[in-house]
Design a protein around this motif. Structure first.
Motif, mmCIF file in Angstrom:
data_model
loop_
_atom_site.group_PDB
_atom_site.id
_atom_site.type_symbol
_atom_site.label_atom_id
_atom_site.label_comp_id
_atom_site.label_asym_id
_atom_site.label_seq_id
_atom_site.Cartn_x
_atom_site.Cartn_y
_atom_site.Cartn_z
ATOM 1 N N SER A 256 17.709 -49.109 -16.000
ATOM 2 C CA SER A 256 17.749 -48.552 -14.565
ATOM 3 C C SER A 256 18.592 -47.424 -14.316
ATOM 4 O O SER A 256 18.179 -46.374 -13.926
ATOM 5 N N LYS A 257 19.727 -47.499 -14.880
ATOM 6 C CA LYS A 257 20.784 -46.331 -14.770
ATOM 7 C C LYS A 257 20.398 -45.149 -15.424
ATOM 8 O O LYS A 257 20.691 -44.028 -15.189
ATOM 9 N N ARG A 258 19.501 -45.205 -16.483
ATOM 10 C CA ARG A 258 18.852 -44.045 -17.183
ATOM 11 C C ARG A 258 17.558 -43.479 -16.470
ATOM 12 O O ARG A 258 17.004 -42.724 -17.097
ATOM 13 N N ASN A 259 17.339 -43.839 -15.516
ATOM 14 C CA ASN A 259 16.156 -43.608 -14.848
ATOM 15 C C ASN A 259 16.167 -42.035 -14.544
ATOM 16 O O ASN A 259 16.655 -41.562 -13.796
ATOM 17 N N ALA A 278 -3.507 -33.740 -17.434
ATOM 18 C CA ALA A 278 -3.790 -34.997 -17.124
ATOM 19 C C ALA A 278 -4.606 -35.960 -17.906
ATOM 20 O O ALA A 278 -4.254 -37.019 -18.088
ATOM 21 N N SER A 279 -5.346 -35.533 -18.643
ATOM 22 C CA SER A 279 -6.563 -36.232 -19.416
ATOM 23 C C SER A 279 -5.961 -36.610 -20.660
ATOM 24 O O SER A 279 -6.477 -37.407 -21.287
ATOM 25 N N ASN A 280 -5.215 -35.710 -21.171
ATOM 26 C CA ASN A 280 -4.471 -36.027 -22.565
ATOM 27 C C ASN A 280 -3.137 -36.671 -22.613
ATOM 28 O O ASN A 280 -2.604 -37.126 -23.736
ATOM 29 N N PHE A 281 -2.320 -36.507 -21.498
ATOM 30 C CA PHE A 281 -0.871 -36.982 -21.597
ATOM 31 C C PHE A 281 -1.062 -38.628 -21.458
ATOM 32 O O PHE A 281 -1.733 -39.114 -21.025
ATOM 33 N N GLN A 282 -0.027 -39.082 -22.304
ATOM 34 C CA GLN A 282 0.366 -40.551 -22.501
ATOM 35 C C GLN A 282 1.695 -40.804 -22.497
ATOM 36 O O GLN A 282 2.326 -40.141 -23.375
ATOM 37 N N LEU A 283 2.338 -41.549 -21.690
ATOM 38 C CA LEU A 283 3.803 -42.123 -21.746
ATOM 39 C C LEU A 283 3.892 -43.425 -22.295
ATOM 40 O O LEU A 283 3.503 -44.314 -21.683
ATOM 41 N N ASN A 284 4.673 -43.352 -23.550
ATOM 42 C CA ASN A 284 4.710 -44.512 -24.111
ATOM 43 C C ASN A 284 6.055 -45.112 -24.063
ATOM 44 O O ASN A 284 7.116 -44.219 -24.123
ATOM 45 N N LEU A 285 6.526 -46.310 -23.446
ATOM 46 C CA LEU A 285 7.861 -46.975 -23.257
ATOM 47 C C LEU A 285 7.526 -48.137 -24.353
ATOM 48 O O LEU A 285 7.022 -49.259 -23.750
ATOM 49 N N VAL A 286 8.713 -48.158 -25.177
ATOM 50 C CA VAL A 286 8.485 -49.145 -26.068
ATOM 51 C C VAL A 286 9.862 -49.692 -26.203
ATOM 52 O O VAL A 286 10.882 -49.240 -26.745
ATOM 53 N N GLY A 287 10.043 -50.901 -25.438
ATOM 54 C CA GLY A 287 11.307 -51.827 -25.404
ATOM 55 C C GLY A 287 11.288 -52.158 -24.081
ATOM 56 O O GLY A 287 10.606 -51.963 -23.249
ATOM 57 N N ALA A 288 12.475 -52.836 -23.710
ATOM 58 C CA ALA A 288 12.709 -53.383 -22.422
ATOM 59 C C ALA A 288 12.901 -52.120 -21.410
ATOM 60 O O ALA A 288 13.421 -51.129 -21.587
ATOM 61 N N VAL A 289 12.151 -52.239 -20.244
ATOM 62 C CA VAL A 289 12.315 -51.359 -19.216
ATOM 63 C C VAL A 289 12.880 -51.789 -17.877
ATOM 64 O O VAL A 289 12.367 -52.923 -17.499
ATOM 65 N N GLY A 290 13.609 -51.167 -17.242
ATOM 66 C CA GLY A 290 14.390 -51.676 -15.926
ATOM 67 C C GLY A 290 13.243 -51.457 -14.868
ATOM 68 O O GLY A 290 12.601 -50.667 -14.920
ATOM 69 N N LYS A 291 13.278 -52.384 -13.842
ATOM 70 C CA LYS A 291 12.256 -52.366 -12.917
ATOM 71 C C LYS A 291 12.436 -51.188 -11.929
ATOM 72 O O LYS A 291 11.284 -50.682 -11.534
ATOM 73 N N GLU A 292 13.486 -50.563 -11.780
ATOM 74 C CA GLU A 292 13.700 -49.462 -10.908
ATOM 75 C C GLU A 292 12.865 -48.273 -11.697
ATOM 76 O O GLU A 292 12.453 -47.144 -11.066
ATOM 77 N N VAL A 293 13.048 -48.249 -13.191
ATOM 78 C CA VAL A 293 12.243 -47.330 -13.826
ATOM 79 C C VAL A 293 10.839 -47.150 -13.545
ATOM 80 O O VAL A 293 10.032 -46.388 -13.404
ATOM 81 N N LEU A 294 10.344 -48.492 -13.576
ATOM 82 C CA LEU A 294 8.825 -48.655 -13.445
ATOM 83 C C LEU A 294 8.279 -48.445 -12.088
ATOM 84 O O LEU A 294 7.565 -47.625 -11.749
ATOM 85 N N GLN A 295 9.290 -48.469 -11.105
ATOM 86 C CA GLN A 295 9.003 -48.382 -9.632
ATOM 87 C C GLN A 295 8.968 -46.555 -9.471
ATOM 88 O O GLN A 295 8.256 -46.233 -8.924
ATOM 89 N N SER A 296 9.973 -45.821 -9.951
ATOM 90 C CA SER A 296 9.949 -44.313 -9.964
ATOM 91 C C SER A 296 8.505 -43.962 -10.667
ATOM 92 O O SER A 296 8.242 -42.853 -10.275
#
Length: 427
Positions: A256-259, A278-296
């Motif tokens: 979360s501190k790295r948000n 918009a139609s081509n972009f994808q964000l991959n998060l591979v690993g544990a992710v802080g709740k605040e990051v997902l909220q942002s």
């Protein structure tokens, strides 16, 4: 010629997963090439926050690995709260969002377990290793931290047996990012500082992973300090086709501190301004992710572009690195994180995909990326430059011309770094 025996004392060893295990797993692999016989000492029943059974395949069957029982407070804490496992991973919620149990656990961890929760492994390890070192005529030991309590094993063994002791710091001690979150009392802060000073002034030699940490430690000790970064290994060559989508992938824990709020705003604006993006972009998060990051990410309307994959094995992580169009590296925007050079940076560099890195001004990572021509580094105020770069990468992606041209990577190979280590051990 007989090989020089060196005892390596480490907490992280297969089946441990994550970045902590990689450094000495690789050093041990190559040390015999430089006339050094490594002997590894590690816990037999460690409570690793993440595991990767596949890493055991990289351990030479002829390697001597000594294991001893360790008492793990986190195992007991897990009986009372599942939060203890996330805390052991370094995932600590923002202060105002912490539950009473979280605050209590952080206070106990910070003030009753100094320097860390593995402190009770020191005495039994010293007792066992004292005999082992004498029996097998070992004159050099290396301790790797964190956990920094392992350096106390080295300190006691050195004073007891007069062996040469090298302290390897994969991360700083009192200036590491999470240290301020441990709710330390004034007395506990002083105790940490005194232990750090004692270790740095008694170790015969010190190894650090970044130039900034070397500068920091030189203010505390006059003992010899060598910078030996993490690096990349020559993985089995597997060809992966690049992702069809314009993927931006972060591999590893995203706490979360790295948000990176500035990045989420850039991506939101690019999606809103360009339907093709918009139609081509994808964000991959591979690993544990802080709740605040997902909220942002949700607040910035990026959820539909998110592929939240979770933890994968190291071999799968390599696959994601090689398939992705862009690789994302993020560090906390703080003066004390300038010294952090994540191990995955070096794997990113040989994945041959452009790197987008965010971190504090003056970060050691920035100079490595620039020196190797492997990507671009931005600080947290670089909205315009970050947006322009991602836009340019997207245009190159559409033309099938998104690539990187790295230079001078060889110095960061695990084999070369191990050669540097061997010369430091045995000049």
């Amino acid at each position: 010629m007989n090989k020089k025996k060196v005892l390596i004392i480490t907490y992280y060893w297969p089946p441990a997963g994550g970045p902590g295990v990689q450094r000495w797993l690789k050093f041990v692999k190559y040390l015999p090439e430089f006339n050094i016989e490594p002997i590894v000492y590690c816990p037999s029943n460690a409570s690793y926050p993440i595991t990767d059974a596949s890493l055991a395949d990289q351990v030479n069957p002829d390697l001597t690995v000594i294991k001893q029982h360790i008492k793990e407070p986190y195992k007991i804490a897990q009986l009372f709260s599942k939060k203890s496992k996330t805390i052991s991973k370094g995932i600590i919620a923002e202060k105002e969002k912490q539950s009473l149990m979280e605050r209590l656990m952080l206070f106990v961890r910070g003030n009753f377990f100094i320097p860390d929760a593995r402190k009770n492994w020191v005495k039994p390890s010293v007792k066992y290793l004292s005999t082992y070192i004498k029996d097998f005529n070992i004159d050099t030991i290396i301790t790797s931290g964190p956990p920094h309590s392992l350096h106390l094993i080295g300190l006691e063994l050195q004073q007891k047996l007069d062996v040469t002791w090298i302290a390897d710091f994969r991360d700083p001690w009192t200036t590491i990012g999470y240290h301020k979150q441990l709710k330390l009392t004034s007395a506990s802060k002083i105790k940490h500082k005194n232990l750090e000073k004692k270790v740095l002034n008694n170790a015969n030699k010190i190894i650090v992973t970044s130039p900034s940490t070397k500068v920091e430690f030189e203010q505390i000790t006059t003992q010899p300090i060598q910078v030996i970064t993490n690096g990349y290994d020559h993985e089995k060559v597997t060809t992966f086709g690049l992702d069809k989508k314009f993927t931006l992938s972060h591999i590893g824990s995203l706490l979360s501190k790295r948000n990176p709020e500035v990045l989420w705003k850039v991506l939101r604006d690019l999606i809103n301004e360009d339907s093709d993006f918009a139609s081509n972009f994808q964000l991959n998060l591979v690993g544990a992710v802080g709740k605040e990051v997902l909220q942002s990410i949700e607040i910035n309307d990026l959820t539909n572009s998110l592929n939240n994959i979770g933890y994968v094995s190291h071999s799968e992580a390599i696959m994601f690195q090689k398939k992705s169009q862009l690789l994302l590296l993020i560090e906390i925007d703080s003066e004390i994180t300038k010294a952090i050079i994540p191990g995955k940076l070096f794997e990113y560099m040989v994945a041959n995909r452009p790197i987008i890195a965010l971190g504090p001004i003056g970060a050691d990572v920035a100079s490595i990326i620039k020196e190797t021509n492997t990507g671009q580094f931005f600080n947290y105020q670089d909205y315009d430059a970050l947006k322009l770069t991602i836009k340019q990468h997207f245009e190159a992606f559409k033309k099938g011309d998104l690539k990187t041209n790295p230079i001078g990577l060889q110095k960061y190979s695990r084999q070369q770094l191990t050669k540097n280590l061997a010369q430091f051990i045995n000049p």
